[in-house]
Design an enzyme around this catalytic site. Structure first.
Site, PDB file in Angstrom:
ATOM      1  N   GLU A  55       0.875  -1.175   0.000  1.00 43.17           N
ATOM      2  CA  GLU A  55       0.000   0.000   0.000  1.00 43.17           C
ATOM      3  C   GLU A  55       0.911   1.223   0.000  1.00 43.17           C
ATOM      4  O   GLU A  55       1.640   1.458   0.962  1.00 43.17           O
ATOM      5  CB  GLU A  55      -0.894   0.007   1.238  1.00 43.17           C
ATOM      6  CG  GLU A  55      -1.813   1.222   1.288  1.00 43.17           C
ATOM      7  CD  GLU A  55      -2.514   1.372   2.628  1.00 43.17           C
ATOM      8  OE1 GLU A  55      -3.624   1.934   2.651  1.00 43.17           O
ATOM      9  OE2 GLU A  55      -1.947   0.964   3.660  1.00 43.17           O
ATOM     10  N   ASP A  84     -10.961   0.809   2.264  1.00 41.25           N
ATOM     11  CA  ASP A  84     -10.787   2.199   2.675  1.00 41.25           C
ATOM     12  C   ASP A  84     -11.493   3.195   1.763  1.00 41.25           C
ATOM     13  O   ASP A  84     -11.337   4.408   1.937  1.00 41.25           O
ATOM     14  CB  ASP A  84      -9.294   2.564   2.710  1.00 41.25           C
ATOM     15  CG  ASP A  84      -8.590   2.027   3.948  1.00 41.25           C
ATOM     16  OD1 ASP A  84      -9.267   1.794   4.965  1.00 41.25           O
ATOM     17  OD2 ASP A  84      -7.356   1.854   3.893  1.00 41.25           O
TER      18      ASP A  84
END
Length: 585
Positions: free
Chosen positions: A269, A345
């Site tokens: 990420e 998210d």
């Protein structure tokens, strides 16, 4: 038409379709209203039949759940409502039995404040693990008032420091106060991380890791103040002080050495890293630090850096530019890329980048699927994306939102505005636009009261969306023309033409703002594909590029195709229509 021709070696993690599972919201097996590992196991055949090759399971480790499991209190145990270590080992085995791989979240920038390491570190200033976290003495202003060590703001809108009255020092947390940052400068700490969080699971057969916040382990030495960009605020956005620090690549090379004896995949990420040269340091095959990263250029559209709830305008041109930003990377370099629009998210892609109105949402879902499935790189899907799940409705009250970031944001607005009704209404609209909660509502399996996520007489941990009656797996699984059926078809097509769609060179075709048009070129066979997609509610015309108006061009798949009518031959696209054409080499 000029294009680069770097040839990539084929491998399973490049071609594999990745499906992300969010345990709390996927499937409840024991009637407590919370998804669990046995629930995931019960749906493995469903996941496989979509066309999935790799399952990514979001954090399921022991945790007090301050940030939905991204605050881990024991890397070697399982969050009790999700199941047991034995359940988890069975999940690995059952996934492998079905010919799929499985990867876990690797969350090692921080731990929970309930982790034994932090409890020891907090116990006294001379504890051997004190330096495993960032502890700092307070500063004092001219009036003798205690002040934090620096002006950093955490990712969750609060100051990045919390006072500990026991040892009378502050500890650093880039995220919630329950997520203290580990001090990677301490070699003993790093060795413990590698043993507990990585080797423990490699020995149990996991096939790799999605590495959380992979660029935050190295902070700027001395932890200096962040630049003051908001003079009226006590804290400042400090990404430049704790992201892509001076030792980050050293640390990742250590992880690489641990993984070198295993056939595993790593996907990092990588937020707050827009520069391609900087990204290449992480994913160049020569460095080998990571196989690939998840870039956030597209999913961050509409959000202000440092404050996702502060809107920023964007249009379809921005969407096209950001979505395709990394598409030429594999052709021009030895690095690999990823393709995704949803994760735990982010809000739902249909609501954010197309239209979730009933008249358009099915077409919009298929259109986005068409674009994603024909792009170069490893494709990631998020649970529910395959049936076209959408954001929670505007009618949702702020009380429905559970995410720590959402809760903190709304409380902050209420406090700042002294409960001003206009400010509260704006905050509610901002939550509905980009809250992380939209991805975390229960999976919609059927049209029953709790969407088949849990028993009808059970209260789920988070509200089920009313729209589950129209959008659910049961209604779509055997229905020709459904979003789920379309995803199955186009993923099968992607695999059948992997050399073209997974590995092929990408060439953008400039057309009008609401039209996305690009070529994929198979350097091995000479085959070419034309993809056109209408990103709007308006009917659009498009132009075939040179060579694609010939009889050699074949229609491959489309969102609005009708076998009885040659509509695909017309250069007119209905709202949110997409088509794929091919010319064999």
């Amino acid at each position: 038409m000029p294009h680069a021709t770097f040839q990539h070696k084929t491998t399973w993690w490049k071609e594999g379709i990745v499906y992300q599972v969010y345990p709390a919201s996927f499937k409840d097996s024991n009637g407590d209203g919370i998804g669990d590992i046995p629930g995931i196991i019960s749906k493995l055949d469903y996941i496989r039949d979509i066309g999935v090759d790799i399952i990514w399971v979001s954090p399921h480790f022991k945790s007090p759940q301050v940030d939905m499991g991204y605050d881990i209190s024991d890397f070697e145990d399982i969050h009790e409502p999700y199941g047991t270590l034995e359940d988890c080992e069975r999940l690995i085995r059952e996934t492998h039995k079905r010919g799929m791989k499985i990867i876990f979240d690797l969350v090692i920038n921080h731990t929970s404040d309930q982790h034994s390491w932090f409890l020891e570190s907090r116990s006294s200033k001379d504890n051997p693990k004190r330096d495993w976290y960032f502890w700092r003495a307070p500063k004092f202003d001219e009036h003798g008032n205690r002040c934090r060590p620096n002006n950093w703001r955490s990712q969750f809108t609060k100051p990045a420091w919390t006072w500990d009255p026991l040892t009378e020092e502050y500890y650093l947390h880039v995220y919630a106060s329950g997520q203290p940052d580990l001090n990677w400068e301490n070699e003993e700490c790093r060795r413990a991380i590698y043993e507990s969080a990585i080797r423990f699971w490699l020995k149990r057969g996991v096939d790799g890791f999605r590495i959380d916040t992979v660029n935050k382990y190295s902070k700027v030495p001395g932890l200096p103040d962040a630049p003051i960009t908001e003079p009226q605020e006590a804290t400042q956005v400090a990404v430049c002080r704790y992201t892509n620090g001076p030792r980050i690549h050293e640390y990742l090379k250590e992880i690489k050495d641990i993984l070198s004896g295993f056939d595993v995949m790593t996907v990092g990420e990588l937020p707050n890293t827009p520069d391609s040269n900087e990204v290449l340091q992480y994913i160049s095959a020569r460095s080998g630090e990571l196989n690939m990263v998840l870039n956030f250029d597209t999913v961050n559209l509409g959000q202000t850096p440092g404050n996702r709830f502060l809107p920023q305008p964007f249009d379809n041109l921005d969407f096209k530019n950001q979505l395709t930003k990394w598409q030429t990377l594999p052709a021009e370099t030895d690095a690999w890329t990823t393709v995704f629009l949803e994760n735990h998210d982010q809000g739902r892609s249909i609501s954010r980048f197309a239209s979730d109105l009933p008249a358009y949402r099915q077409s919009a879902a298929k259109m986005l699927a068409t674009i994603l499935a024909t792009m170069t790189g490893t494709l990631f899907l998020y649970q529910g994306q395959e049936i076209g799940m959408v954001n929670a409705p505007e009618s949702w009250s702020p009380d429905e939102y559970k995410c720590v970031r959402s809760v903190n944001y709304f409380r902050d607005i209420c406090a700042r505005s002294r409960n001003n009704s206009g400010s509260i209404e704006q905050a509610r609209r901002n939550l509905q636009r980009v809250a992380r909660d939209h991805a975390r509502v229960p999976m919609q399996w059927d049209a029953t009261h709790n969407a088949g996520f849990c028993d009808e007489d059970v209260q789920p941990w988070m509200s089920v969306l009313d729209v589950h009656r129209e959008i659910n797996v049961a209604d779509q699984i055997n229905t020709k023309g459904s979003v789920l059926s379309y995803w199955r078809s186009i993923l099968a097509l992607r695999k059948n033409y992997a050399s073209l769609f997974v590995y092929g060179s990408f060439v953008a075709i400039e057309q009008e703002r609401n039209l996305m048009s690009f070529l994929k070129i198979d350097e091995r066979t000479g085959a070419k594909s034309l993809i056109v997609a209408n990103l709007s509610r308006e009917t659009l015309q498009f132009t075939h590029p040179d060579g694609f108006a010939s009889e050699e061009t074949q229609f491959l798949i489309g969102t609005h195709s009708n076998d009885a009518e040659p509509e695909w031959q017309q250069q007119v696209l209905a709202p949110f229509e997409a088509r794929v054409y091919i010319q064999q080499g």
